[in-house]
Write an enzyme that holds these catalytic residues in place. Structure first.
Site, PDB file in Angstrom:
ATOM      1  CG  HIS A 188       2.012  -2.904   6.283  1.00  0.00           C
ATOM      2  ND1 HIS A 188       2.739  -3.846   5.993  1.00  0.00           N
ATOM      3  CD2 HIS A 188       1.067  -2.661   5.403  1.00  0.00           C
ATOM      4  CE1 HIS A 188       1.724  -4.424   4.965  1.00  0.00           C
ATOM      5  NE2 HIS A 188       0.886  -3.747   4.568  1.00  0.00           N
ATOM      6  CG  HIS A 201      -2.160  -1.109   1.135  1.00  0.00           C
ATOM      7  ND1 HIS A 201      -2.214  -2.065   0.091  1.00  0.00           N
ATOM      8  CD2 HIS A 201      -3.413  -0.782   1.564  1.00  0.00           C
ATOM      9  CE1 HIS A 201      -3.456  -2.367   0.067  1.00  0.00           C
ATOM     10  NE2 HIS A 201      -4.009  -1.670   0.876  1.00  0.00           N
TER      11      HIS A 201
END
Length: 325
Positions: free
Chosen positions: A287, A206
């Site tokens: 993340h 992403h």
């Protein structure tokens, strides 16, 4: 006695650099910089990305709701039932319909800009063709990193190289037998058979996509915006004879006007702004810091190759050109 003059580049020399001679300026004190490095304006733009990741990480650390919510390293996010925000849910509408198909939106914004902005001229002009070539190279980098590279993409190859694998969790009885399997070598195929992709370093796809896509748009339409605002550009290039010169957006670019042109710039700005917002949300809720940092580095590698390497290598610049010239 007459003073000998130093030879200056001729128009033919400048033209062999692949640019109109009117775009090349005599070298000033800025020549101390390397052509491979960004201008001050470009450096400020690029600095937005690590600062955004830092801001998101600080927010996730200081926010009571985020600190108290469980975080799953395997899912790389907060479980849905404990998500501290709507944007922390993987199935939020912006993630599903914008981020996961982010390259589609970047492509549409790029196409609108290249089609409607008058600086590209009409038809298959050299500027338009070179812009399409730059887009093609950046898209190839996105494809190699996230989709396919003679098999698994680089993200999945890196994950396996650092010890990651697919663990079958759908059938508990088969878990012991399948825990060491490496035959499902991509995240997509692992999830398709009900497994979990875990154990290695997962570069944030992403972060990579959002930075690469938004910076592609910024670098392409930034010269148009700096021309409108009458800001100095100051990019440096290496000429075929090894000399360094300054290059800027041509003054004879047509004036930005009309609804079509406005849509071209404003739509691209809107997509880039939305990508920045989702980058901030990714930094805050998804993340680990190192995964986001490697996503940033991989994106910057592709951007440098397309937008900075050609400045110092005339042979590459002859094909890819530079935005605005």
């Amino acid at each position: 006695m007459a003073t000998r003059r130093k030879p200056s580049p001729t128009n033919s020399t400048l033209l062999t650099a692949g640019m109109p001679s009117g775009t090349v300026r005599p070298l000033t004190s800025s020549g101390r910089r390397s052509p491979f490095l960004p201008t001050r304006l470009e450096a400020q733009l690029l600095a937005i990305y690590p600062l955004t990741l830092l801001l998101g990480s600080i927010f996730s650390t200081l926010s009571p709701a985020t600190r108290s919510a469980p975080y799953s390293v395997t899912l790389q996010s907060h479980p849905t039932e404990f998500a501290p925000s709507y944007f922390a849910q993987k199935k939020n509408v912006f993630n599903v319909y914008f981020v996961k198909v982010g390259w589609f939106w970047a492509t549409v914004a790029f196409a609108v800009f290249v089609t409607f902005h008058p600086s590209f001229g009409s038809g298959a002009s050299t500027r338009r063709v070179r812009a399409l070539l730059r887009y093609g190279v950046v898209t190839t980098w996105w494809w190699i990193v996230t989709q396919w590279f003679f098999g698994p993409p680089l993200i999945d190859r890196g994950f396996r190289f650092t010890g990651g694998q697919c663990e079958m969790l759908k059938d508990p009885g088969a878990r012991d037998e399948m825990s060491n399997t490496r035959e499902y070598i991509t995240a997509a195929t692992c999830k398709a058979v009900g497994g979990t992709w875990k154990g290695g370093h997962d570069i944030s796809g992403h972060v990579f996509l959002l930075i690469l896509g938004s910076a592609l748009l910024w670098f392409e339409f930034l010269p148009a915006l700096t021309h409108v605002e009458e800001l100095r550009d100051g990019r440096l290039i290496t000429l075929p004879d090894g000399k360094v010169a300054s290059v800027a957006v041509e003054k004879e670019l047509v004036k930005v006007e009309g609804a079509a042109t406005a849509r071209g710039v404003k739509f691209a700005l809107g997509v880039a702004a939305m990508m920045w917002w989702m980058l901030l949300m990714t930094a805050a809720y998804f993340h680990t810091w190192f995964e986001k940092f490697t996503g940033l580095l991989v994106a910057f590698a592709g951007l440098w190759t397309v937008y900075f390497l050609p400045r110092g290598v005339p042979q590459i610049r002859a094909w890819l050109g530079m935005p605005g010239v």
